[in-house]
Design a protein around this motif. Structure first.
Motif, short mmCIF file in Angstrom:
data_model
loop_
_atom_site.label_atom_id
_atom_site.label_comp_id
_atom_site.label_asym_id
_atom_site.label_seq_id
_atom_site.Cartn_x
_atom_site.Cartn_y
_atom_site.Cartn_z
N TYR A 100 0.82 -1.21 0.00
CA TYR A 100 0.00 0.00 0.00
C TYR A 100 0.86 1.26 0.00
CZ TYR A 100 0.64 0.38 5.07
OH TYR A 100 1.16 0.50 6.33
N SER A 101 2.07 1.21 0.58
CA SER A 101 2.96 2.37 0.55
C SER A 101 3.37 2.71 -0.88
CB SER A 101 4.22 2.11 1.38
OG SER A 101 3.89 1.90 2.72
N ALA A 102 3.76 1.70 -1.64
CA ALA A 102 4.14 1.92 -3.04
C ALA A 102 2.94 2.39 -3.84
CB ALA A 102 4.71 0.63 -3.63
N PHE A 103 1.77 1.82 -3.58
CA PHE A 103 0.55 2.20 -4.29
C PHE A 103 0.18 3.65 -4.01
CE2 PHE A 103 -4.08 2.71 -4.23
CZ PHE A 103 -4.38 2.44 -5.56
N VAL A 104 0.14 4.03 -2.74
CA VAL A 104 -0.25 5.39 -2.36
C VAL A 104 0.77 6.40 -2.89
CG1 VAL A 104 -0.55 6.97 -0.39
CG2 VAL A 104 -1.61 4.70 -0.36
N ALA A 105 2.05 6.11 -2.73
CA ALA A 105 3.08 7.03 -3.23
C ALA A 105 2.97 7.19 -4.74
CB ALA A 105 4.47 6.51 -2.86
N THR A 106 2.72 6.11 -5.45
CA THR A 106 2.58 6.18 -6.90
C THR A 106 1.35 6.97 -7.29
OG1 THR A 106 3.72 4.06 -7.16
CG2 THR A 106 2.38 4.81 -9.01
N CYS A 107 0.23 6.73 -6.65
CA CYS A 107 -1.00 7.48 -6.97
C CYS A 107 -0.77 8.98 -6.82
CB CYS A 107 -2.15 7.05 -6.07
SG CYS A 107 -2.94 5.51 -6.53
N ILE A 108 -0.20 9.37 -5.70
CA ILE A 108 0.01 10.80 -5.44
C ILE A 108 1.02 11.39 -6.42
CG2 ILE A 108 0.92 12.46 -3.76
CD1 ILE A 108 -0.28 10.57 -1.56
N ALA A 109 2.14 10.72 -6.57
CA ALA A 109 3.20 11.25 -7.45
C ALA A 109 2.72 11.32 -8.90
CB ALA A 109 4.45 10.38 -7.34
N PHE A 110 2.05 10.29 -9.37
CA PHE A 110 1.59 10.29 -10.76
C PHE A 110 0.49 11.32 -10.99
CE2 PHE A 110 3.99 7.16 -12.83
CZ PHE A 110 3.62 7.21 -14.16
N PHE A 111 -0.42 11.44 -10.04
CA PHE A 111 -1.49 12.42 -10.19
C PHE A 111 -0.90 13.82 -10.31
CE2 PHE A 111 -4.92 15.24 -9.01
CZ PHE A 111 -5.99 14.70 -9.70
N LEU A 112 0.06 14.14 -9.44
CA LEU A 112 0.70 15.45 -9.49
C LEU A 112 1.55 15.62 -10.75
CD1 LEU A 112 1.80 15.95 -5.78
CD2 LEU A 112 -0.04 17.14 -7.00
N ALA A 113 2.25 14.56 -11.14
CA ALA A 113 3.12 14.65 -12.32
C ALA A 113 2.31 14.90 -13.59
CB ALA A 113 3.94 13.38 -12.47
N GLU A 114 1.10 14.42 -13.62
CA GLU A 114 0.26 14.59 -14.81
C GLU A 114 -0.39 15.98 -14.88
OE1 GLU A 114 -0.86 12.70 -17.78
OE2 GLU A 114 1.21 12.26 -17.23
N MET A 115 -0.36 16.72 -13.78
CA MET A 115 -0.96 18.06 -13.78
C MET A 115 -0.21 18.96 -14.75
SD MET A 115 -3.51 17.78 -11.77
CE MET A 115 -4.01 19.46 -11.57
N GLY A 116 -0.90 19.39 -15.77
CA GLY A 116 -0.31 20.28 -16.76
C GLY A 116 0.63 19.60 -17.73
N ASP A 117 0.74 18.28 -17.66
CA ASP A 117 1.61 17.52 -18.55
C ASP A 117 0.99 17.48 -19.95
OD1 ASP A 117 4.04 15.82 -18.70
OD2 ASP A 117 2.59 14.26 -19.23
N LYS A 118 1.83 17.18 -20.93
CA LYS A 118 1.33 17.17 -22.31
C LYS A 118 0.25 16.12 -22.51
CE LYS A 118 5.27 14.45 -23.82
NZ LYS A 118 6.58 14.55 -24.38
N THR A 119 0.30 15.01 -21.77
CA THR A 119 -0.75 14.01 -21.94
C THR A 119 -2.06 14.46 -21.29
OG1 THR A 119 0.16 12.78 -20.06
CG2 THR A 119 0.77 12.03 -22.26
N GLN A 120 -1.98 15.23 -20.22
CA GLN A 120 -3.20 15.77 -19.63
C GLN A 120 -3.81 16.82 -20.56
OE1 GLN A 120 -3.15 18.48 -16.28
NE2 GLN A 120 -4.74 17.27 -15.28
N ILE A 121 -2.97 17.64 -21.12
CA ILE A 121 -3.46 18.65 -22.07
C ILE A 121 -4.03 17.96 -23.31
CG2 ILE A 121 -2.74 20.56 -23.56
CD1 ILE A 121 -0.74 21.24 -21.21
N ALA A 122 -3.38 16.88 -23.75
CA ALA A 122 -3.90 16.11 -24.88
C ALA A 122 -5.27 15.53 -24.53
CB ALA A 122 -2.94 15.00 -25.26
N THR A 123 -5.44 15.08 -23.29
CA THR A 123 -6.73 14.54 -22.86
C THR A 123 -7.80 15.62 -22.90
OG1 THR A 123 -5.62 12.91 -21.46
CG2 THR A 123 -7.93 13.37 -20.98
N VAL A 124 -7.47 16.81 -22.46
CA VAL A 124 -8.43 17.92 -22.53
C VAL A 124 -8.82 18.17 -23.99
CG1 VAL A 124 -8.74 20.40 -22.17
CG2 VAL A 124 -7.64 19.03 -20.41
#
Length: 189
Positions: A100-124
């Motif tokens: 669960y530590s790896a899962f939670v850390a990944t969820c948080i880090a990935f969610f933040l990393a995708e903020m404003g990322d080109k793939t998030q903008i592509a999704t929009v």
């Protein structure tokens, strides 16, 4: 019939190649050595992030200023850099990490990393053009998984052959700090 899904998958899979989230996948795998919780965390974070991006894209396109987004992304990466410097709460000889530590850390880090990322903008952008939204989100999520799951397993393979976990923590912090500063300066896009 599935144009939104297929186009979304292809666009994001290509856009994700060499992206900072692939580096994040490698770093998380090397740090936690738990590929399945990391893959699950990437999936959950991507679905949530891309659904939010698609929904926003369909509801309020153009209302978020690029400058505000740049500050959110930059400060987020600086926070991840600080987090990466904090050693795990385990003995130095202990090599297991709770899933669960790896899962939670990944969820948080990935969610933040995708903020404003080109793939998030592509999704929009994809959500503005294609419907239904679920096909866009499913497609962009599949594209992310196609690009990042191999990076997780590569990172896990490398870490099982290298015993440099302390170094990984400092390298990760330096990389995230650099990305955060570049984002704050408007140079990370």
């Amino acid at each position: 019939m599935f144009d939104a899904f297929l186009i979304s998958t292809g666009v994001v899979a290509v856009a994700e190649m060499g992206d900072k989230t692939q580096l994040l996948s490698l770093i998380l795998a090397a740090r936690f050595r738990r590929p399945l919780p990391i893959v699950a965390g990437i999936f959950v974070a991507t679905v949530l992030n891309h659904f939010a991006a698609g929904w926003i894209g369909q509801q309020v396109a153009g209302l978020i200023s690029p400058d505000l987004l740049r500050w959110v992304v930059g400060l987020g990466f600086l926070a991840i850099a600080a987090w990466a410097l904090i050693p795990d709460e385990m003995d130095e000889d202990e090599t297991t990490v709770k899933p669960y530590s790896a899962f939670v850390a990944t969820c948080i880090a990935f969610f933040l990393a995708e903020m404003g990322d080109k793939t998030q903008i592509a999704t929009v952008a994809l959500a503005l053009k294609y419907t239904p939204l679920w096909q866009v989100v499913l497609g962009t999520t599949l594209g992310m998984m196609m690009a990042n799951v191999p990076a997780v397993y590569l990172g896990e393979w490398i870490s099982s052959r290298m015993h440099l976990l302390r170094l990984v923590r400092f390298v990760a912090a330096a990389i995230f700090a650099a990305i955060g500063v570049l984002a704050l300066l408007g140079m990370a896009y």
